[in-house]
Motif scaffolding. Sequence first.
Motif, mmCIF file in Angstrom:
data_model
loop_
_atom_site.group_PDB
_atom_site.id
_atom_site.type_symbol
_atom_site.label_atom_id
_atom_site.label_comp_id
_atom_site.label_asym_id
_atom_site.label_seq_id
_atom_site.Cartn_x
_atom_site.Cartn_y
_atom_site.Cartn_z
ATOM 1 N N ARG A 51 0.876 -1.144 0.088
ATOM 2 C CA ARG A 51 -0.016 -0.059 -0.018
ATOM 3 C C ARG A 51 0.812 1.137 -0.165
ATOM 4 N N LEU A 52 2.144 1.172 -0.398
ATOM 5 C CA LEU A 52 2.811 2.472 -0.600
ATOM 6 C C LEU A 52 3.207 2.862 0.845
ATOM 7 N N ASN A 53 3.152 2.071 1.949
ATOM 8 C CA ASN A 53 3.413 2.392 3.217
ATOM 9 C C ASN A 53 2.397 3.594 3.720
ATOM 10 N N ALA A 54 1.283 3.542 3.085
ATOM 11 C CA ALA A 54 0.163 4.256 3.345
ATOM 12 C C ALA A 54 -0.336 4.118 4.925
ATOM 13 N N GLY A 67 10.288 -1.505 1.106
ATOM 14 C CA GLY A 67 10.099 -1.452 -0.036
ATOM 15 C C GLY A 67 10.824 -0.468 -0.937
ATOM 16 N N GLU A 68 10.820 -0.476 -2.205
ATOM 17 C CA GLU A 68 11.535 0.570 -3.208
ATOM 18 C C GLU A 68 10.664 1.638 -3.430
ATOM 19 N N ARG A 69 9.559 1.506 -3.520
ATOM 20 C CA ARG A 69 8.548 2.517 -4.218
ATOM 21 C C ARG A 69 8.246 3.772 -3.327
ATOM 22 N N ALA A 70 7.974 3.663 -2.194
ATOM 23 C CA ALA A 70 7.702 4.719 -1.005
ATOM 24 C C ALA A 70 8.086 4.740 0.109
ATOM 25 N N PHE A 71 8.551 5.881 0.514
ATOM 26 C CA PHE A 71 8.511 5.781 2.131
ATOM 27 C C PHE A 71 7.266 5.939 2.784
ATOM 28 N N CYS A 72 6.427 6.814 2.346
ATOM 29 C CA CYS A 72 4.999 6.748 2.808
ATOM 30 C C CYS A 72 4.074 7.711 2.002
ATOM 31 N N THR A 73 2.939 7.279 1.864
ATOM 32 C CA THR A 73 2.053 8.145 0.897
ATOM 33 C C THR A 73 0.920 8.926 1.677
ATOM 34 N N GLY A 74 1.442 8.867 3.080
ATOM 35 C CA GLY A 74 0.230 9.474 3.913
ATOM 36 C C GLY A 74 -0.923 8.614 4.251
ATOM 37 N N ILE A 75 -2.067 9.285 4.383
ATOM 38 C CA ILE A 75 -3.326 8.570 5.203
ATOM 39 C C ILE A 75 -3.742 7.466 4.007
ATOM 40 N N ASP A 76 -4.116 6.366 4.543
ATOM 41 C CA ASP A 76 -4.767 5.360 3.332
ATOM 42 C C ASP A 76 -5.984 5.789 3.141
ATOM 43 N N VAL A 86 15.522 11.658 15.752
ATOM 44 C CA VAL A 86 15.080 10.908 14.609
ATOM 45 C C VAL A 86 15.481 11.237 13.346
ATOM 46 N N VAL A 87 15.920 10.342 12.763
ATOM 47 C CA VAL A 87 16.586 10.493 11.379
ATOM 48 C C VAL A 87 16.037 9.753 10.230
ATOM 49 N N ALA A 88 15.120 10.679 9.329
ATOM 50 C CA ALA A 88 14.382 9.862 8.334
ATOM 51 C C ALA A 88 15.160 9.397 7.272
ATOM 52 N N ALA A 89 14.938 8.316 6.908
ATOM 53 C CA ALA A 89 15.555 7.786 5.563
ATOM 54 C C ALA A 89 14.502 7.476 4.327
ATOM 55 N N VAL A 90 14.649 8.304 3.431
ATOM 56 C CA VAL A 90 13.486 8.272 2.281
ATOM 57 C C VAL A 90 14.055 7.804 0.890
ATOM 58 N N ARG A 91 13.275 6.657 0.489
ATOM 59 C CA ARG A 91 13.494 6.080 -0.935
ATOM 60 C C ARG A 91 12.049 6.123 -1.554
ATOM 61 N N GLY A 92 12.083 6.562 -2.809
ATOM 62 C CA GLY A 92 10.533 6.422 -3.305
ATOM 63 C C GLY A 92 9.858 7.639 -3.039
ATOM 64 N N PRO A 136 18.584 8.973 -4.635
ATOM 65 C CA PRO A 136 18.003 9.845 -5.871
ATOM 66 C C PRO A 136 16.697 9.346 -6.365
ATOM 67 N N THR A 137 16.155 8.285 -5.957
ATOM 68 C CA THR A 137 14.897 7.848 -6.231
ATOM 69 C C THR A 137 13.586 8.467 -5.286
ATOM 70 N N ALA A 138 14.063 9.347 -4.308
ATOM 71 C CA ALA A 138 13.032 10.195 -3.440
ATOM 72 C C ALA A 138 12.551 11.142 -4.420
ATOM 73 N N VAL A 139 11.088 11.300 -4.233
ATOM 74 C CA VAL A 139 10.469 12.126 -4.604
ATOM 75 C C VAL A 139 9.467 12.904 -3.747
ATOM 76 N N PHE A 140 8.811 13.993 -3.574
ATOM 77 C CA PHE A 140 8.183 14.927 -2.554
ATOM 78 C C PHE A 140 7.105 15.579 -3.292
ATOM 79 N N PHE A 141 5.776 15.234 -2.959
ATOM 80 C CA PHE A 141 4.749 16.130 -3.448
ATOM 81 C C PHE A 141 3.576 15.967 -2.531
ATOM 82 N N ASP A 142 2.702 16.898 -2.504
ATOM 83 C CA ASP A 142 1.525 16.879 -1.831
ATOM 84 C C ASP A 142 0.289 16.893 -2.768
ATOM 85 N N PRO A 143 -0.603 16.036 -2.651
ATOM 86 C CA PRO A 143 -1.957 15.702 -3.607
ATOM 87 C C PRO A 143 -3.109 16.628 -3.180
#
Length: 257
Positions: free
Chosen positions: A24-27, A58-67, A99-105, A125-132
């Motif tokens: 679930r992309l760590n939602a 996983g490799e796709r996401a750190f977290c995509t917010g609330i499910d 607390v240190v955050a490690a972000v991938r995806g 380098p795979t990390a991307v940040f946005f707010d939908p």
Amino acid sequence: MNTVRLAVDEDTGVAVVTLDRPERLNAVDLEMARELGEVWRELRYDDAVRAVVLTGAGERAFCTGIDRDAVVPQPSSPYMQDDPLLGAGPKANGLWKPVVAAVRGMACGGAFYLLGESEFVVADPTAVFFDPHTTYGMVSAYESVLMTERMPYGEAARMMLMGTAERISARRAHEVGLVSELTEEGGALAGAVRCAAVLAGYPPQGVQGTVRALWAAREATRAQAFAQAPHLIALGNLPAGRQAELFAARRREFRVR
């Protein structure tokens, strides 16, 4: 625990907390929000842990917010709306160990609650940040407050307002200060652990006092801004059904800058 993994290295004093819903992309669902609170409170009492790394499975996401499938029970009163993410971070649970955050995806939307309560961010380098939020007719309130503490106002405003049309690359996030270190691909977790091990090697009283001082420097402003958030959300959010329609009709095109 089913959605959060905790691993402690007693030799280094570093704990790694992993959001573990990669399918679930760590939602964050209600179970994960509850488990995160339990983990942070457990780490308060574990003197063997002197620094923490937060990452996503996983490799796709750190977290995509609330499910989006999470059903959050709400009181009928507009003055008592519940947001499960407000209690999901380390500071909200009284943890003043670094607390240190490690972000991938992907890291987006409600992920900023967690990044906002981390001391700094290491990304690959795979990390991307946005707010939908704005794309789907929602007010980005708490996320915007937290990100204006991490980025120049113009950069934070652009990210929060452009919604799903743009994503900030790891390189750009590093340039504007959201990311403190950019590693090689796949190296974010190791880089964050390396930093955390340094922090864990210092006398904990000085480190924890510094964490508390850093947070206190912005606490009053944050509290005032957060106080406005429920009203802005109540006024600005479209009805849930209309949000769902916009989400179902979403376009897949976006620009990475």
